[in-house]
Design an enzyme around this catalytic site. Structure first.
Site, PDB file in Angstrom:
ATOM      1  N   GLN A   1      -2.970 157.277   9.506  1.00 30.85           N
ATOM      2  CA  GLN A   1      -1.536 157.545   9.354  1.00 30.85           C
ATOM      3  C   GLN A   1      -1.212 158.209   8.011  1.00 30.85           C
ATOM      4  O   GLN A   1      -0.133 157.992   7.441  1.00 30.85           O
ATOM      5  CB  GLN A   1      -0.729 156.248   9.509  1.00 30.85           C
ATOM      6  CG  GLN A   1      -0.612 155.787  10.955  1.00 30.85           C
ATOM      7  CD  GLN A   1       0.223 156.744  11.823  1.00 30.85           C
ATOM      8  OE1 GLN A   1       1.064 157.487  11.342  1.00 30.85           O
ATOM      9  NE2 GLN A   1      -0.027 156.715  13.125  1.00 30.85           N
ATOM     10  N   SER A   2      -2.126 159.023   7.517  1.00 34.13           N
ATOM     11  CA  SER A   2      -1.900 159.688   6.226  1.00 34.13           C
ATOM     12  C   SER A   2      -0.732 160.680   6.301  1.00 34.13           C
ATOM     13  O   SER A   2      -0.716 161.576   7.154  1.00 34.13           O
ATOM     14  CB  SER A   2      -3.172 160.437   5.830  1.00 34.13           C
ATOM     15  OG  SER A   2      -2.881 161.435   4.877  1.00 34.13           O
ATOM     16  N   ASN A   3       0.219 160.523   5.408  1.00 32.12           N
ATOM     17  CA  ASN A   3       1.308 161.509   5.294  1.00 32.12           C
ATOM     18  C   ASN A   3       0.791 162.797   4.692  1.00 32.12           C
ATOM     19  O   ASN A   3       1.287 163.880   4.970  1.00 32.12           O
ATOM     20  CB  ASN A   3       2.423 160.971   4.392  1.00 32.12           C
ATOM     21  CG  ASN A   3       2.985 159.685   4.920  1.00 32.12           C
ATOM     22  OD1 ASN A   3       3.580 159.672   5.988  1.00 32.12           O
ATOM     23  ND2 ASN A   3       2.797 158.598   4.192  1.00 32.12           N
TER      24      ASN A   3
END
Ligand SMILES: Cc1ncc(COP(=O)(O)O)c(C=O)c1O
Length: 343
Positions: A88-90
């Site tokens: 879920q890396s932005n």
């Protein structure tokens, strides 16, 4: 004789920007949150710098960094952006969005195992969904603590296949990424002056460290009486602090500015037990931000940052006559991977 703000802005102008990010981002009062927190004791006047509003691909702090960093990619004639991050890396979502916008291919290493998936759809929703929509090719790899190793290996493989990859480091954190963040303080200084205040402190969450590094360099030049307070959300304060010092010195050298190690304040212990694991105060901060200011914060970064700020206010760090700027660094898409926290 130029002022130190003019010297910084002149130097910043020497670094090409692509104009991808929507800048300047707004600086807004948080009057209802201030009034709410003042019910339990003295609360400084709270403001929010909307780095979640940088535009492209749902925005966030990495877009400001990419605006500068990807100029190098274009200059080098790259045809592919290579980066990485957790599921879920932005950061990787913003790299994927920038690649789509620039007409470049994007390959991402997706690290598994830095945290246990908090929900059954963790790998399908939020940033993970957006990465696919933006057309990125995803490469699953195990997390081994080396943030940039697998990204570099992937770039090598693509190079061997005849591609021209440009490596965007984990978190878009590098001296040039920090240069970009120095520009935020120049914006805050001008916006706060127009609104009639001088920030006593700028508070934000700190992870891969170039955001804080740039804010520290920018504040020394534009707001020398303003303290930059980083909230460690990685639960790795020694590593984060060392990286802030490294990127801060690098950015200061590039910008021909002083860098003073004592300017770096990283507060540990206010953001839950581990990276990606929100605690009750984070969940409460997300609820308050949404209910009182219509801000969408996330449980990994910006929600923890606001939780840290609220803890410092509750510990009476500032009196009611002070103005504090919270930097909302983005992260809203990740919230959807943690929806069970709000059922
Ligand atoms: C939403 C959000 N806020 C803050 C940060 C931390 O910024 P930095 O990595 O520059 O410390 C990140 C990094 O990924 C992020 O995604």
């Amino acid at each position: 004789m130029l002022s130190s703000i003019e010297r910084l802005t002149n130097r910043l102008a020497c670094f090409p920007r692509l104009g991808l990010a929507h800048l300047p981002t707004p600086l807004e009062p948080m009057k209802q949150l201030t009034a709410h927190l003042a019910k339990d004791g003295s609360c400084p006047r709270l403001w929010v710098k909307r780095e979640d509003c940088t535009g492209v691909g749902l925005g966030g702090n990495k877009l400001r960094k990419l605006d500068y960093v990807l100029s190098e990619a274009i200059e080098a004639g790259a045809d592919t952006l290579v980066s990485g991050g957790v599921v879920q890396s932005n950061s990787q979502r913003q790299v994927a969005a920038a690649a789509a916008r620039l007409g470049l291919d994007c390959h991402l290493t997706v690290y598994h195992g830095r945290l246990a998936p908090p929900s059954s759809d963790y790998g399908k929703t939020g940033n993970a969904l957006l990465n696919k929509l933006f057309g990125a090719t995803l490469h699953d790899v195990p997390w081994n603590g080396d943030r940039n190793g697998a990204i570099g290996d992937l770039a090598e493989r693509l190079r061997a296949q005849g591609r021209k990859p440009y490596v965007v480091p984990y978190g878009v954190s590098s001296p040039l990424g920090a240069v970009a963040y120095a520009s935020t303080v120049a914006e805050i200084a001008a916006q706060a002056a127009a609104l009639g205040f001088t920030p006593h402190a700028i508070v934000h969450c700190s992870g891969s460290a170039a955001t804080q590094a740039g804010l520290v360099v920018g504040a020394r030049a534009c707001l020398p009486d303003t303290k930059v307070v980083g909230i460690d959300i990685d639960a790795e304060p020694e590593r984060v602090r060392a990286d802030v010092l490294r990127f801060g010195q690098g950015a200061a050298d590039l910008l021909e500015q002083p860098f003073i190690a004592e300017d770096v304040e990283l507060v540990a212990g206010l953001a839950g037990p581990a990276y990606g694991v929100p605690h009750a105060a984070t969940i409460e901060a997300i609820r308050l931000g949404a209910r009182l200011e219509a801000l969408v914060l996330d449980p990994v970064y910006s929600g923890k940052g606001l939780a840290g700020l609220i803890s410092l206010i509750q510990a009476s760090r500032w009196t009611a006559d002070k103005d504090i700027v919270f930097v909302h660094t983005g992260g809203a898409p990740a919230l959807f991977a943690y929806h069970h926290l709000f059922d």
